[in-house]
Design an enzyme around this catalytic site. Structure first.
Site, PDB file in Angstrom:
ATOM      1  N   SER A 221      31.804  40.235  46.923  1.00 38.72           N
ATOM      2  CA  SER A 221      32.367  41.061  46.880  1.00 38.72           C
ATOM      3  C   SER A 221      33.737  40.254  46.052  1.00 38.72           C
ATOM      4  CB  SER A 221      32.458  42.488  46.808  1.00 38.72           C
ATOM      5  OG  SER A 221      33.369  42.221  48.215  1.00 38.72           O
ATOM      6  N   MET A 222      34.183  40.226  44.894  1.00 39.85           N
ATOM      7  CA  MET A 222      35.049  39.733  44.478  1.00 39.85           C
ATOM      8  C   MET A 222      36.032  40.460  43.377  1.00 39.85           C
ATOM      9  SD  MET A 222      33.117  35.538  43.303  1.00 39.85           S
ATOM     10  CE  MET A 222      32.227  37.011  42.048  1.00 39.85           C
ATOM     11  N   GLY A 223      36.841  41.287  44.264  1.00 38.52           N
ATOM     12  CA  GLY A 223      37.839  42.173  42.883  1.00 38.52           C
ATOM     13  C   GLY A 223      37.136  42.233  41.693  1.00 38.52           C
ATOM     14  N   GLY A 226      34.314  40.823  40.376  1.00 37.04           N
ATOM     15  CA  GLY A 226      33.112  40.768  40.166  1.00 37.04           C
ATOM     16  C   GLY A 226      32.317  40.878  41.590  1.00 37.04           C
ATOM     17  N   GLY A 252      34.786  49.533  48.233  1.00 35.84           N
ATOM     18  CA  GLY A 252      33.911  48.069  48.807  1.00 35.84           C
ATOM     19  C   GLY A 252      33.451  49.355  49.191  1.00 35.84           C
ATOM     20  N   ASP A 253      33.815  50.261  49.948  1.00 34.34           N
ATOM     21  CA  ASP A 253      33.484  51.342  50.672  1.00 34.34           C
ATOM     22  C   ASP A 253      31.183  52.070  49.498  1.00 34.34           C
ATOM     23  OD1 ASP A 253      34.047  50.609  53.072  1.00 34.34           O
ATOM     24  OD2 ASP A 253      35.263  52.397  52.357  1.00 34.34           O
TER      25      ASP A 253
END
Length: 312
Positions: A221-223, A226, A252-253
Protein backbone atom coordinates in the site's frame (compact mmCIF):
# COMPACT_ATOMS: atom_id res chain seq x y z
CA UNK A 1 -14.55 -18.21 9.53
CA UNK A 2 -12.16 -15.27 9.66
CA UNK A 3 -10.27 -15.02 12.95
CA UNK A 4 -8.48 -11.81 13.86
CA UNK A 5 -5.76 -11.60 16.50
CA UNK A 6 -5.09 -8.29 18.28
CA UNK A 7 -2.31 -8.45 20.84
CA UNK A 8 -2.77 -4.86 21.96
CA UNK A 9 -6.37 -3.65 21.42
CA UNK A 10 -7.36 -0.13 22.34
CA UNK A 11 -10.21 2.23 22.89
CA UNK A 12 -9.59 4.59 19.99
CA UNK A 13 -10.68 8.16 20.61
CA UNK A 14 -10.66 10.26 17.45
CA UNK A 15 -11.13 14.02 17.44
CA UNK A 16 -10.76 17.04 15.20
CA UNK A 17 -9.04 20.36 15.76
CA UNK A 18 -8.66 23.37 13.46
CA UNK A 19 -4.92 23.63 14.08
CA UNK A 20 -2.91 21.53 16.50
CA UNK A 21 -0.97 23.81 18.85
CA UNK A 22 1.93 22.02 20.51
CA UNK A 23 2.39 23.38 24.03
CA UNK A 24 -0.90 25.28 23.85
CA UNK A 25 -4.60 24.74 24.47
CA UNK A 26 -6.40 22.63 21.87
CA UNK A 27 -10.20 22.48 21.88
CA UNK A 28 -11.35 19.22 20.33
CA UNK A 29 -14.52 18.71 18.33
CA UNK A 30 -16.37 15.70 16.89
CA UNK A 31 -14.89 13.38 19.52
CA UNK A 32 -15.72 9.72 18.88
CA UNK A 33 -14.86 6.57 20.79
CA UNK A 34 -14.52 3.15 19.16
CA UNK A 35 -13.30 -0.33 19.96
CA UNK A 36 -9.98 -0.42 18.12
CA UNK A 37 -6.72 -2.15 17.41
CA UNK A 38 -5.79 -3.45 13.97
CA UNK A 39 -7.38 -6.88 14.23
CA UNK A 40 -10.48 -5.45 15.89
CA UNK A 41 -10.84 -2.98 13.01
CA UNK A 42 -10.51 -5.82 10.52
CA UNK A 43 -13.28 -7.79 12.25
CA UNK A 44 -15.58 -4.75 12.35
CA UNK A 45 -15.08 -4.34 8.61
CA UNK A 46 -15.63 -8.04 7.87
CA UNK A 47 -18.88 -7.89 9.84
CA UNK A 48 -20.00 -4.82 7.87
CA UNK A 49 -19.55 -6.93 4.72
CA UNK A 50 -21.83 -9.59 6.19
CA UNK A 51 -19.01 -12.01 6.94
CA UNK A 52 -18.52 -14.19 10.01
CA UNK A 53 -15.57 -13.27 12.17
CA UNK A 54 -14.13 -13.85 15.63
CA UNK A 55 -11.83 -11.55 17.61
CA UNK A 56 -9.18 -12.84 19.97
CA UNK A 57 -6.13 -11.38 21.68
CA UNK A 58 -5.59 -9.79 25.10
CA UNK A 59 -7.99 -7.57 27.07
CA UNK A 60 -7.73 -6.06 30.54
CA UNK A 61 -9.79 -3.98 32.96
CA UNK A 62 -12.82 -1.79 32.32
CA UNK A 63 -11.43 -0.61 28.97
CA UNK A 64 -11.22 -4.25 27.89
CA UNK A 65 -14.80 -4.81 29.02
CA UNK A 66 -15.90 -1.84 26.90
CA UNK A 67 -14.23 -3.34 23.82
CA UNK A 68 -15.66 -6.80 24.46
CA UNK A 69 -19.19 -5.45 24.98
CA UNK A 70 -18.94 -3.18 21.94
CA UNK A 71 -17.93 -6.08 19.70
CA UNK A 72 -20.69 -8.29 21.06
CA UNK A 73 -23.21 -5.50 20.44
CA UNK A 74 -22.04 -5.60 16.81
CA UNK A 75 -22.70 -9.38 16.83
CA UNK A 76 -18.99 -10.13 16.48
CA UNK A 77 -17.80 -13.28 18.25
CA UNK A 78 -15.11 -12.75 20.88
CA UNK A 79 -12.78 -15.12 22.72
CA UNK A 80 -10.07 -13.05 24.42
CA UNK A 81 -7.47 -13.93 27.02
CA UNK A 82 -8.01 -11.65 30.04
CA UNK A 83 -4.92 -10.27 31.77
CA UNK A 84 -4.06 -7.96 34.66
CA UNK A 85 -3.84 -4.21 34.15
CA UNK A 86 -5.80 -2.00 31.75
CA UNK A 87 -6.30 -2.10 28.01
CA UNK A 88 -4.93 1.10 26.49
CA UNK A 89 -6.75 4.17 25.23
CA UNK A 90 -5.35 5.99 22.18
CA UNK A 91 -6.08 9.55 21.07
CA UNK A 92 -5.97 10.35 17.36
CA UNK A 93 -6.32 14.01 16.37
CA UNK A 94 -7.00 15.27 12.83
CA UNK A 95 -6.44 18.91 11.87
CA UNK A 96 -8.19 20.82 9.07
CA UNK A 97 -5.63 19.52 6.54
CA UNK A 98 -6.35 15.90 7.59
CA UNK A 99 -2.90 15.60 9.17
CA UNK A 100 -3.06 12.90 11.83
CA UNK A 101 -1.39 13.11 15.24
CA UNK A 102 -1.55 9.97 17.38
CA UNK A 103 -1.03 9.68 21.14
CA UNK A 104 -0.91 5.97 21.91
CA UNK A 105 -0.62 4.30 25.30
CA UNK A 106 1.56 1.22 25.78
CA UNK A 107 -1.04 -1.23 27.09
CA UNK A 108 -0.73 -3.94 29.76
CA UNK A 109 2.34 -6.10 30.35
CA UNK A 110 1.85 -9.65 29.06
CA UNK A 111 3.62 -12.63 30.62
CA UNK A 112 4.75 -15.91 29.08
CA UNK A 113 1.84 -17.81 30.64
CA UNK A 114 -0.70 -15.50 29.00
CA UNK A 115 1.10 -15.75 25.65
CA UNK A 116 0.93 -19.54 25.80
CA UNK A 117 -2.77 -19.33 26.65
CA UNK A 118 -3.41 -17.22 23.57
CA UNK A 119 -1.34 -19.49 21.30
CA UNK A 120 -3.31 -22.51 22.52
CA UNK A 121 -6.62 -20.67 22.05
CA UNK A 122 -5.78 -19.68 18.48
CA UNK A 123 -4.79 -23.24 17.57
CA UNK A 124 -8.06 -24.54 19.04
CA UNK A 125 -10.08 -21.96 17.08
CA UNK A 126 -8.39 -22.76 13.78
CA UNK A 127 -10.27 -25.08 11.48
CA UNK A 128 -9.63 -26.16 7.94
CA UNK A 129 -10.27 -23.26 5.57
CA UNK A 130 -10.22 -20.69 8.37
CA UNK A 131 -8.28 -17.52 7.64
CA UNK A 132 -6.37 -15.92 10.52
CA UNK A 133 -5.42 -12.25 10.35
CA UNK A 134 -2.29 -11.42 12.34
CA UNK A 135 -1.82 -7.67 12.39
CA UNK A 136 -0.35 -4.84 14.40
CA UNK A 137 2.12 -4.43 17.21
CA UNK A 138 2.35 -6.72 20.22
CA UNK A 139 2.05 -5.96 23.91
CA UNK A 140 4.96 -5.36 26.25
CA UNK A 141 6.53 -8.63 27.31
CA UNK A 142 5.76 -10.48 24.07
CA UNK A 143 8.74 -11.77 22.09
CA UNK A 144 9.12 -10.42 18.55
CA UNK A 145 9.27 -14.03 17.33
CA UNK A 146 5.60 -14.55 18.23
CA UNK A 147 4.14 -14.10 14.76
CA UNK A 148 6.67 -16.50 13.26
CA UNK A 149 5.63 -19.12 15.82
CA UNK A 150 1.91 -18.48 15.35
CA UNK A 151 2.04 -18.60 11.56
CA UNK A 152 3.74 -21.99 11.68
CA UNK A 153 1.19 -23.35 14.19
CA UNK A 154 -1.78 -21.97 12.25
CA UNK A 155 -0.53 -23.50 9.01
CA UNK A 156 -0.06 -26.87 10.75
CA UNK A 157 -3.71 -26.63 11.85
CA UNK A 158 -4.74 -26.31 8.19
CA UNK A 159 -5.56 -22.60 8.16
CA UNK A 160 -4.23 -19.67 6.15
CA UNK A 161 -2.67 -16.42 7.40
CA UNK A 162 -2.97 -12.82 6.27
CA UNK A 163 -0.06 -10.92 7.82
CA UNK A 164 0.29 -7.17 8.44
CA UNK A 165 3.06 -6.03 10.79
CA UNK A 166 6.26 -4.01 10.75
CA UNK A 167 9.79 -3.93 12.16
CA UNK A 168 11.17 -7.10 13.71
CA UNK A 169 7.70 -8.63 13.83
CA UNK A 170 7.52 -8.33 10.04
CA UNK A 171 11.09 -9.47 9.43
CA UNK A 172 10.64 -12.62 11.52
CA UNK A 173 7.02 -13.34 10.64
CA UNK A 174 7.50 -13.48 6.88
CA UNK A 175 10.03 -16.27 7.35
CA UNK A 176 7.09 -18.54 8.23
CA UNK A 177 5.57 -17.87 4.79
CA UNK A 178 2.02 -16.60 5.38
CA UNK A 179 -0.45 -16.63 2.48
CA UNK A 180 -0.61 -12.83 2.26
CA UNK A 181 1.93 -10.19 3.28
CA UNK A 182 0.73 -6.57 3.32
CA UNK A 183 3.48 -4.05 4.02
CA UNK A 184 3.17 -0.38 3.17
CA UNK A 185 5.86 1.27 1.06
CA UNK A 186 7.71 2.59 4.12
CA UNK A 187 7.75 -0.80 5.84
CA UNK A 188 8.97 -2.58 2.71
CA UNK A 189 11.74 -0.03 2.11
CA UNK A 190 12.80 -0.20 5.75
CA UNK A 191 12.98 -3.99 5.69
CA UNK A 192 15.21 -4.00 2.61
CA UNK A 193 17.25 -1.01 3.78
CA UNK A 194 16.53 1.17 0.73
CA UNK A 195 15.41 4.78 0.28
CA UNK A 196 11.79 5.75 0.93
CA UNK A 197 11.83 7.33 -2.54
CA UNK A 198 12.11 3.92 -4.19
CA UNK A 199 10.19 3.76 -7.47
CA UNK A 200 7.52 1.25 -8.41
CA UNK A 201 9.90 -0.86 -10.47
CA UNK A 202 12.14 -1.47 -7.48
CA UNK A 203 9.17 -1.97 -5.14
CA UNK A 204 7.98 -4.77 -7.42
CA UNK A 205 11.44 -6.31 -7.64
CA UNK A 206 11.83 -6.32 -3.86
CA UNK A 207 8.31 -7.56 -3.17
CA UNK A 208 8.71 -10.47 -5.59
CA UNK A 209 11.50 -11.87 -3.43
CA UNK A 210 8.89 -12.41 -0.67
CA UNK A 211 6.78 -14.71 -2.85
CA UNK A 212 7.22 -18.47 -2.45
CA UNK A 213 5.31 -21.74 -2.52
CA UNK A 214 3.10 -20.61 0.40
CA UNK A 215 3.14 -16.80 0.14
CA UNK A 216 0.91 -16.18 -2.88
CA UNK A 217 0.24 -12.44 -2.49
CA UNK A 218 2.31 -9.41 -1.54
CA UNK A 219 0.31 -6.19 -1.37
CA UNK A 220 2.21 -2.92 -1.03
CA UNK A 221 0.00 0.00 0.00
CA UNK A 222 1.28 3.44 -0.97
CA UNK A 223 -1.32 5.91 0.31
CA UNK A 224 -2.32 8.43 -2.35
CA UNK A 225 -0.16 6.56 -4.88
CA UNK A 226 -2.46 3.55 -4.65
CA UNK A 227 -1.37 -0.04 -4.07
CA UNK A 228 0.55 -2.71 -5.95
CA UNK A 229 -0.72 -6.31 -5.84
CA UNK A 230 1.96 -8.87 -6.67
CA UNK A 231 1.57 -12.59 -7.39
CA UNK A 232 3.76 -15.09 -9.22
CA UNK A 233 1.79 -14.48 -12.41
CA UNK A 234 0.71 -10.83 -12.29
CA UNK A 235 1.62 -7.39 -11.00
CA UNK A 236 -1.29 -4.94 -10.88
CA UNK A 237 -1.28 -1.30 -9.84
CA UNK A 238 -4.53 -0.03 -8.33
CA UNK A 239 -4.93 3.72 -8.32
CA UNK A 240 -6.15 5.34 -5.10
CA UNK A 241 -9.75 6.50 -5.24
CA UNK A 242 -10.42 10.18 -4.76
CA UNK A 243 -13.08 10.42 -2.07
CA UNK A 244 -14.21 12.94 0.52
CA UNK A 245 -11.93 12.15 3.45
CA UNK A 246 -13.10 12.27 7.06
CA UNK A 247 -10.43 10.09 8.68
CA UNK A 248 -7.49 8.02 7.44
CA UNK A 249 -7.56 5.96 10.66
CA UNK A 250 -8.25 2.31 9.86
CA UNK A 251 -7.86 2.59 6.07
CA UNK A 252 -5.04 0.03 6.02
CA UNK A 253 -7.03 -2.33 8.24
CA UNK A 254 -10.00 -2.00 5.88
CA UNK A 255 -7.76 -3.03 2.97
CA UNK A 256 -6.63 -6.10 4.94
CA UNK A 257 -10.28 -6.89 5.65
CA UNK A 258 -11.16 -6.52 1.97
CA UNK A 259 -8.33 -8.84 0.90
CA UNK A 260 -9.24 -11.43 3.52
CA UNK A 261 -12.96 -11.38 2.79
CA UNK A 262 -12.32 -11.63 -0.95
CA UNK A 263 -10.05 -14.65 -0.51
CA UNK A 264 -12.62 -16.37 1.69
CA UNK A 265 -15.35 -15.70 -0.88
CA UNK A 266 -13.21 -17.00 -3.74
CA UNK A 267 -12.99 -13.74 -5.67
CA UNK A 268 -10.72 -13.51 -8.71
CA UNK A 269 -7.51 -11.50 -8.30
CA UNK A 270 -8.98 -8.50 -10.12
CA UNK A 271 -12.17 -8.58 -8.05
CA UNK A 272 -10.14 -8.93 -4.86
CA UNK A 273 -8.09 -5.86 -5.75
CA UNK A 274 -11.14 -3.75 -6.59
CA UNK A 275 -12.90 -4.84 -3.42
CA UNK A 276 -9.89 -4.20 -1.14
CA UNK A 277 -9.18 -0.75 -2.59
CA UNK A 278 -12.86 0.19 -2.33
CA UNK A 279 -13.00 -1.00 1.29
CA UNK A 280 -9.99 1.15 2.15
CA UNK A 281 -11.42 4.21 0.40
CA UNK A 282 -14.75 3.65 2.10
CA UNK A 283 -13.09 3.66 5.51
CA UNK A 284 -11.53 7.05 4.73
CA UNK A 285 -15.04 8.41 4.12
CA UNK A 286 -16.23 7.49 7.63
CA UNK A 287 -15.36 9.13 10.93
CA UNK A 288 -13.30 7.39 13.59
CA UNK A 289 -12.55 3.76 12.82
CA UNK A 290 -16.01 2.94 11.50
CA UNK A 291 -16.08 0.68 8.41
CA UNK A 292 -17.91 1.54 5.22
CA UNK A 293 -21.09 -0.33 4.40
CA UNK A 294 -21.16 -3.07 1.79
CA UNK A 295 -23.36 -0.83 -0.38
CA UNK A 296 -20.71 1.91 -0.40
CA UNK A 297 -17.92 -0.57 -1.15
CA UNK A 298 -19.85 -2.08 -4.06
CA UNK A 299 -20.37 1.38 -5.52
CA UNK A 300 -16.72 2.36 -5.10
CA UNK A 301 -15.21 -0.83 -6.50
CA UNK A 302 -16.59 -0.07 -9.95
CA UNK A 303 -14.51 3.13 -9.94
CA UNK A 304 -11.19 1.46 -9.17
CA UNK A 305 -8.69 1.84 -12.03
CA UNK A 306 -6.29 -1.09 -12.52
CA UNK A 307 -3.14 -1.22 -14.62
CA UNK A 308 -1.37 -4.50 -15.33
CA UNK A 309 2.35 -3.85 -15.00
CA UNK A 310 3.57 -7.40 -15.56
CA UNK A 311 1.91 -10.61 -16.65
CA UNK A 312 3.41 -14.05 -17.20
Amino acid sequence: MIITVTFNPAIDKTAEVEELKVGGLNRLSNVMQDAGGKGVNVSKTIKAFGGETLCTGFLAGSAGEYIDHTLKDLHINTNFVWVEGMTRTNLKVLDKDMELTELNEAGPLIGEVEVEQLKQKICELCKNDSIVVLSGNVSKGVDTNIYYELINEIKKAGSRVVFDADGELFAKGIQAKPLVIKPNKYELATYFGVSQDVDNKEIISLAKTLLNEDTKYVVVSMGKQGAIFITQDQVILAEALKVEAHSSVGAGDAMVAGITYAIEQGYSLEEMIRFAVAASAGAVMTKGTQPASMEVVKELKNKVVLTTLEEN
